[in-house]
Write an enzyme that holds these catalytic residues in place. Sequence first.
Site, short mmCIF file in Angstrom:
data_model
loop_
_atom_site.label_atom_id
_atom_site.label_comp_id
_atom_site.label_asym_id
_atom_site.label_seq_id
_atom_site.Cartn_x
_atom_site.Cartn_y
_atom_site.Cartn_z
N ASP A 260 -4.22 4.60 -13.49
CA ASP A 260 -3.68 5.35 -14.63
C ASP A 260 -2.51 4.65 -15.30
OD1 ASP A 260 -5.56 7.26 -14.09
OD2 ASP A 260 -4.18 8.64 -13.06
N HIS A 298 11.68 1.91 -1.02
CA HIS A 298 11.54 0.50 -0.65
C HIS A 298 12.89 -0.18 -0.51
CE1 HIS A 298 10.20 -3.76 -1.12
NE2 HIS A 298 9.08 -3.32 -0.57
N ASN A 392 1.78 -9.93 0.57
CA ASN A 392 0.91 -9.21 1.50
C ASN A 392 -0.58 -9.31 1.18
OD1 ASN A 392 3.31 -8.29 2.66
ND2 ASN A 392 3.35 -6.48 1.37
N SER A 468 7.86 -7.63 2.82
CA SER A 468 9.05 -7.01 2.24
C SER A 468 10.09 -6.69 3.31
CB SER A 468 8.68 -5.72 1.51
OG SER A 468 8.13 -5.97 0.25
#
Length: 543
Positions: A260, A298, A392, A468
């Site tokens: 979206d 994060h 990743n 991360s």
Amino acid sequence: MVAPPAEAPAAAVLPAPPPPAATVPAGPTATEAAAAQWYLKDPKLDGVPGIGDTRAYAELLKNRVPTAVIVAVIDGGIDTAHVDLKPILWTNAKEIPGNGLDDDKNGYIDDVHGWNFLGGADGRSVGDESLEVTRIVAKYRPRFRGKARTAVPAAQRAEFDLYTKAEKAFTARTKQETDRAAQVEDMSGPLKMMVGALKKDLNVERLDTATLHRAQATNENLRNLSRALDQNLRQMGLADTDALEKELVSGAREERNLLDNSLNLKFNPRAEIVKDNPDDVNQRFYGNNDLHGPDPLHGTHVSGIIAAVRDNNLGVQGVAGPLVRIMTVRAVPNGDERDKDVANGIRYAVDNGAKIINMSFGKEFSPQRPAVEAAFKYAAAHDVLLVHAAGNENDNLDVSNHYPAALTLAGQPFPNLLTVGASSAKDDASLPAEFSNYGKKQVDVFAPGVAIYSTLPGNTYGMESGTSMASPVTAGVAAVLKSYFPTLTAVQLKDIIRRSAQVHHTLVRVPGTDKKADFTTLSITGGVVDLYEAIKLAETVAK
């Protein structure tokens, strides 16, 4: 953006809520947290491929005096009120909080703890963003779609080539995410039914790993389900099947959000909120001082790994302390960061005193790469170490492009940049995380990045996995070295971390494949970051 394999979804693009009040978290005890923070353990004493952090403080640093070090975290935001982070935030002493003035004349108003390059003058901040590949296609499709290269003027062929590559990647990614979204959504219902059936069969209300491990279901199908769930929970670092169900729901929401927003050619919240010119890489003074942003999960987790308070007997212990301070630079949305913001974030951090910069993000395309490379060189000229997550995608970075890249446009390594892959808690075939990128020429070292326990928004704690997490483990190591050996340069920090890495000749699974290889072939050093050995080496280098 470099996201862990199971990343929490970002909030909608709305004005950021006020940070929660700092209260003592109903989190783990110091003993429980110590057990969860496997990555702080020592490979020789504990038999775990951690970084030797606890041992280093107990044996090597107890009689040394630390000095202040600023570590900038370029990320998606931070919960500045977290009880384990509030005391270690960098504070701009030249700025008077909340007076609406640029007291220190650095071009940024009220930048008390850092700056937000994803904000607007009205206080709002970008949360969701498009991917870089989406932005490239949206920009060039009207001009180049359906054209042959020979029909394009010579001066535009570089742009045409970029568009052609991006169009192919965009089509493939859209199909991949459409298929994946349908798959994840289809899994939610059956998982809930199977878990419910197993709970009923075992007559329990909660299925954690201990229960599943000793479970004796009444039929073979349920016994197989029990074993599979136990294995999945352990691999993902989840407490129970309720958490697994939440992860699946979260994953479905993230996939839908990708379609979206991130892969929507018409989605452009920056134009409404930031109102800058994204193509002008020389434009530096924009944004606001909202460091929380729509979703600080994060960045909060990353910051805690580096420097969460070590001596408050609650929560977690950061790798670095006690005089390391975190400067927050918000430049990474839920989507792909923009090269312009990355370059400006680095320059802001350097100009305001950071000596180490953590960069847990990355993407497939970098149309303004020269601006980022110039910022890297600016950091090098000011003796600042950059630590970057390898990514990743279980790709070999020596053959696949990921940005920011470890090499210059001319193919030379940056002397002040460390690229970090993710390792696990076991010295066996699973030592390299199954999701981690790798590369004998472009990944310097591996560091713990699986089931890493750290701070989360709202005075909570939890596990996340990804390069991360491996990057801030390494940035924390660099911060310890710089704090206790302040004369070390950025180049020396990089060299010490590489030379002191614990080399493993373990036969491992190459990420993303069924192939086996010696772990030493997956990075330049062939090793995992080791703070204990790094300090011993620093003692000789810093003399």
